[in-house]
Design an enzyme around this catalytic site. Structure first.
Site, PDB file in Angstrom:
ATOM      1  N   ASP A  48      -9.039   4.353 -28.558  1.00 36.23           N
ATOM      2  CA  ASP A  48      -8.064   4.616 -27.495  1.00 36.23           C
ATOM      3  C   ASP A  48      -6.799   5.087 -28.201  1.00 36.23           C
ATOM      4  O   ASP A  48      -6.025   4.289 -28.724  1.00 36.23           O
ATOM      5  CB  ASP A  48      -7.819   3.359 -26.663  1.00 36.23           C
ATOM      6  N   LYS A  58       1.375   9.611 -22.546  1.00 37.14           N
ATOM      7  CA  LYS A  58       2.229   8.778 -23.409  1.00 37.14           C
ATOM      8  C   LYS A  58       2.646   9.597 -24.629  1.00 37.14           C
ATOM      9  O   LYS A  58       3.510  10.450 -24.540  1.00 37.14           O
ATOM     10  CB  LYS A  58       1.475   7.502 -23.804  1.00 37.14           C
TER      11      LYS A  58
HETATM   12  N1  PM9 Z   1      -1.268   2.917 -19.430  1.00 39.03           N
HETATM   13  C1  PM9 Z   1       0.828   2.003 -18.880  1.00 39.03           C
HETATM   14  O1  PM9 Z   1       1.773   1.930 -18.100  1.00 39.03           O
HETATM   15  C2  PM9 Z   1      -0.393   3.439 -17.173  1.00 39.03           C
HETATM   16  C3  PM9 Z   1      -0.644   2.571 -16.027  1.00 39.03           C
HETATM   17  S1  PM9 Z   1      -0.997   0.861 -16.226  1.00 39.03           S
HETATM   18  C4  PM9 Z   1      -2.701   0.866 -16.064  1.00 39.03           C
HETATM   19  O2  PM9 Z   1       0.826   1.432 -19.977  1.00 39.03           O
HETATM   20  C5  PM9 Z   1      -3.978   2.686 -22.644  1.00 39.03           C
HETATM   21  C6  PM9 Z   1      -3.687   1.969 -23.909  1.00 39.03           C
HETATM   22  C7  PM9 Z   1      -3.012   2.835 -21.679  1.00 39.03           C
HETATM   23  C8  PM9 Z   1      -3.328   3.514 -20.454  1.00 39.03           C
HETATM   24  C9  PM9 Z   1      -2.386   3.604 -19.409  1.00 39.03           C
HETATM   25  C10 PM9 Z   1      -4.636   4.025 -20.302  1.00 39.03           C
HETATM   26  C11 PM9 Z   1      -5.031   4.754 -19.055  1.00 39.03           C
HETATM   27  C12 PM9 Z   1      -5.546   3.848 -21.297  1.00 39.03           C
HETATM   28  N2  PM9 Z   1      -5.211   3.187 -22.437  1.00 39.03           N
HETATM   29  O3  PM9 Z   1      -2.984   5.912 -17.031  1.00 39.03           O
HETATM   30  O4  PM9 Z   1      -5.286   6.773 -16.837  1.00 39.03           O
HETATM   31  O5  PM9 Z   1      -1.784   2.360 -21.904  1.00 39.03           O
HETATM   32  O6  PM9 Z   1      -3.635   8.069 -18.107  1.00 39.03           O
HETATM   33  O7  PM9 Z   1      -4.462   5.984 -19.029  1.00 39.03           O
HETATM   34  C13 PM9 Z   1      -0.330   2.791 -18.514  1.00 39.03           C
HETATM   35  P1  PM9 Z   1      -4.064   6.731 -17.663  1.00 39.03           P
END
Ligand code: PM9
Length: 460
Positions: free
Chosen positions: A217, A260
């Site tokens: 990831d 990110k």
């Molecule tokens: N992370 C965050 O705010 C977005 C919403 S909370 C579910 O940290 C990791 C390590 C993440 C992540 C999203 C995703 C999913 C995968 N792995 O939001 O679908 O921090 O683009 O990515 C959030 P997507």
């Protein structure tokens, strides 16, 4: 030349977005209407938005210029080929499947690799990642080092995998039931904590012995690389770009939320080295996302992403990005506010379990603290505790995570140091009045990823 102690952002501001100031009365009304869930607030009622660093970055002028070069053909857009090249050159993975965001890639890789009854060990769960693994019939097993669950531990690589725990899982279930190890850089739910290069290399040796893949990831891989450069012996003179490539080289494929590290407002991908897995994923993307040369994205989004990927591995960018997170963290530590140590890559995580030690976990201390902070100043944060952890799908019982946190997540290139001062002032004020704060009860719980949509009411 003398090395300077102070630093500043390696950019200047060309355009600004005005934000609304609100009164305490307006904020109280807004949070009530949002069921005390910061995800349900309207963004225009928020002053400083530290909900997430996901899709909230400010793009560069180069990225905006790239948006104008979108080739919006249904098939074979030139921007896809630019993105493919950026992924191959920056990360070293061979094959690319674009997706609309990270969870699109998680969905596809889980469906392609996981069979019913499989077990997926990983360095702490992430909400969407674990859910896709479960929906595909797998069970996630946490094999992160114990230090990761202790907010006060100063261990510099709390994202490391505990090799003994991993070996025990392999012994217990056998390598055939382990389609891959799920390895994140940096570990979000632990507080944005990095994995060391040494640990990753050892995990690679162990998994290779058993013929088990590592799926990476890589959502915040450049931030992890920065910490390796700063903290791990032997890496100080290496560039972020070369460290990122080396990290990826020890893995077989990756899911990426480009919202990110990669500095875009929308986008993601799955990257793979093995042709057969890629072929299946490329076929599957057309069912769930879109044709394999756009995967749910516009050509302009892919162009902005390919430029963002290259900008993300610049040292000065990363130094200022993590420097800003540290600036806020240090202010809170100085004031005695309990936070996760060391300060992580993408935000400062408040230790709500300690701050509100009079509120039991069943009354949601972190959810409560996030609501209080919003009422105090209009700063929006995110719960990362029992609400986010959800329920065990087999037993239906709540998970009780050791970490009960509120995340103050810093968007990239968006806020100034003065904003950080206001945030610190507000957190400190809420902290000083903590004994007056009462907990919440949940009055609506959706079936999946409840933290996004659950509603709460104050305890009587
Ligand atoms: N992370 C965050 O705010 C977005 C919403 S909370 C579910 O940290 C990791 C390590 C993440 C992540 C999203 C995703 C999913 C995968 N792995 O939001 O679908 O921090 O683009 O990515 C959030 P997507």
């Amino acid at each position: 030349m003398k090395t300077r102690k102070s630093w500043a952002e390696p950019f200047k501001i060309k355009m600004v977005e005005l934000i609304k100031m609100t009164t305490p009365k307006q904020r109280l009304k807004a949070i009530r209407e949002a069921g005390y869930n910061t995800f349900l607030l309207k963004s225009e009622d928020v002053y400083i938005d530290l909900l997430t660093d996901s899709g909230t970055s400010a793009m560069s002028d180069q990225q905006w210029a790239g948006m104008m070069l979108g080739d919006e053909a249904y098939a074979g857009s030139r921007n896809f080929y630019h993105l493919e090249k950026a992924v191959q050159e920056t990360y070293g993975y061979k094959y690319l499947v674009p997706t609309h965001q990270g969870r699109g890639a998680e969905h596809i890789i889980s469906k392609v690799l996981i069979k019913k009854g499989d077990v997926i060990p990983g360095n702490m769960y992430f909400t969407t990642t674990r859910l896709h693994q479960e929906l595909a019939g797998g069970t996630f097993v946490d094999v992160i080092v114990d230090e990761a669950h202790d907010p006060q531990s100063d261990f510099p690589f709390k994202g490391n995998i505990d090799l003994q725990k991993l070996e025990d899982v392999i012994k217990k279930y056998g390598p055939k039931r382990i389609p891959y190890v799920s390895m994140a850089t940096t570990v979000n739910m632990a507080g944005g904590q990095p994995i060391s290069m040494e640990n990753l290399k050892t995990v690679r040796q162990l998994t290779q012995k058993h013929n088990i893949r590592i799926i990476h990831d890589m959502t915040r891989v450049a931030e992890n690389a920065y910490f390796i450069k700063e903290r791990e012996k032997g890496y100080r003179n290496r560039s972020i770009a070369s460290l990122v490539k080396e990290i990826c080289s020890y893995t077989d494929g990756a899911t990426m939320s480009a919202k990110k590290d990669a500095l875009v407002n929308i986008g993601g991908f799955l990257a793979l080295n093995d042709w057969n897995t890629f072929e299946e994923a490329r076929n599957m993307v057309v069912i769930y996302e879109g044709l394999h040369t756009y995967g749910g994205l516009a050509g302009r989004d892919m162009e902005a992403m390919s430029i963002g990927i290259r900008e993300s591995v610049d040292y000065d960018h990363m130094h200022a990005r993590i420097g800003q997170v540290l600036y806020l963290g240090d202010k809170l530590v100085e004031a005695g506010v309990p936070v996760v140590h060391p300060i992580g890559s993408h935000g400062v995580f408040l230790d709500a379990r300690t701050i509100l030690d009079h509120i039991p976990q069943d009354n949601y201390p972190a959810q409560t603290l996030a609501a209080e902070l919003y009422i105090n100043s209009g700063v929006r944060s995110m719960e990362r505790g029992i609400v986010s952890a959800g329920r065990n799908p087999k037993t239906g019982k709540n998970y009780y995570p050791k970490l009960e946190l509120v995340r103050l997540t810093i968007p990239r290139r968006v806020y100034t140091q003065a904003h950080m001062d206001v945030v610190a002032e507000s957190v400190i004020e809420v902290f000083e009045n903590r004994k007056k704060i009462k907990g919440l009860r949940m009055i609506y719980e959706p079936r999946y990823l409840r933290f996004f949509q659950a509603r709460f009411a104050p305890l009587k």
